[in-house]
Scaffold this motif. Structure first.
Motif, PDB file in Angstrom:
ATOM      1  N   GLY A   9      -5.148 101.989  72.458  1.00 39.44           N
ATOM      2  CA  GLY A   9      -4.744 103.372  72.266  1.00 39.44           C
ATOM      3  C   GLY A   9      -5.705 104.166  71.407  1.00 39.44           C
ATOM      4  O   GLY A   9      -5.341 105.188  70.847  1.00 39.44           O
ATOM      5  N   THR A  10      -6.955 103.690  71.293  1.00 37.73           N
ATOM      6  CA  THR A  10      -7.901 104.340  70.392  1.00 37.73           C
ATOM      7  C   THR A  10      -8.878 105.278  71.096  1.00 37.73           C
ATOM      8  O   THR A  10      -9.562 106.036  70.441  1.00 37.73           O
ATOM      9  N   SER A  52     -12.160 108.081  68.600  1.00 34.09           N
ATOM     10  CA  SER A  52     -10.760 108.469  68.676  1.00 34.09           C
ATOM     11  C   SER A  52     -10.521 109.793  67.957  1.00 34.09           C
ATOM     12  O   SER A  52     -10.911 109.957  66.807  1.00 34.09           O
ATOM     13  N   GLY A  53      -9.899 110.736  68.655  1.00 30.47           N
ATOM     14  CA  GLY A  53      -9.596 112.042  68.070  1.00 30.47           C
ATOM     15  C   GLY A  53     -10.820 112.908  67.849  1.00 30.47           C
ATOM     16  O   GLY A  53     -10.771 113.867  67.101  1.00 30.47           O
ATOM     17  N   SER A  54     -11.933 112.579  68.515  1.00 30.20           N
ATOM     18  CA  SER A  54     -13.199 113.274  68.277  1.00 30.20           C
ATOM     19  C   SER A  54     -13.738 113.870  69.568  1.00 30.20           C
ATOM     20  O   SER A  54     -13.006 114.119  70.506  1.00 30.20           O
ATOM     21  N   GLY A  55     -15.067 114.058  69.615  1.00 27.21           N
ATOM     22  CA  GLY A  55     -15.726 114.697  70.744  1.00 27.21           C
ATOM     23  C   GLY A  55     -15.779 113.840  71.997  1.00 27.21           C
ATOM     24  O   GLY A  55     -15.280 112.716  72.032  1.00 27.21           O
TER      25      GLY A  55
END
Length: 50
Positions: free
Chosen positions: A12-13, A34-37
């Motif tokens: 889930g990363t 994760s959560g980035s570009g």
């Protein structure tokens, strides 16, 4: 992109995206962190047929 699908890693990363353009070319991009570009779109060799 005409048709697209997404895939989340088992942990889930990260997320990966796949798309098919109007000529049947298959494209791929992924989340760099994760959560980035995101990476650029990269085209696979070959095409999909209906």
């Amino acid at each position: 992109m005409g048709t697209s699908a997404s895939l989340k890693s088992e942990l889930g990363t990260s997320v990966e995206l796949f798309g098919v353009d109007s000529a049947g070319g298959v494209w791929h991009r992924w989340q760099t962190f994760s959560g980035s570009g995101w990476s650029d779109w990269y085209k696979f060799d070959g095409t999909l047929r209906p």
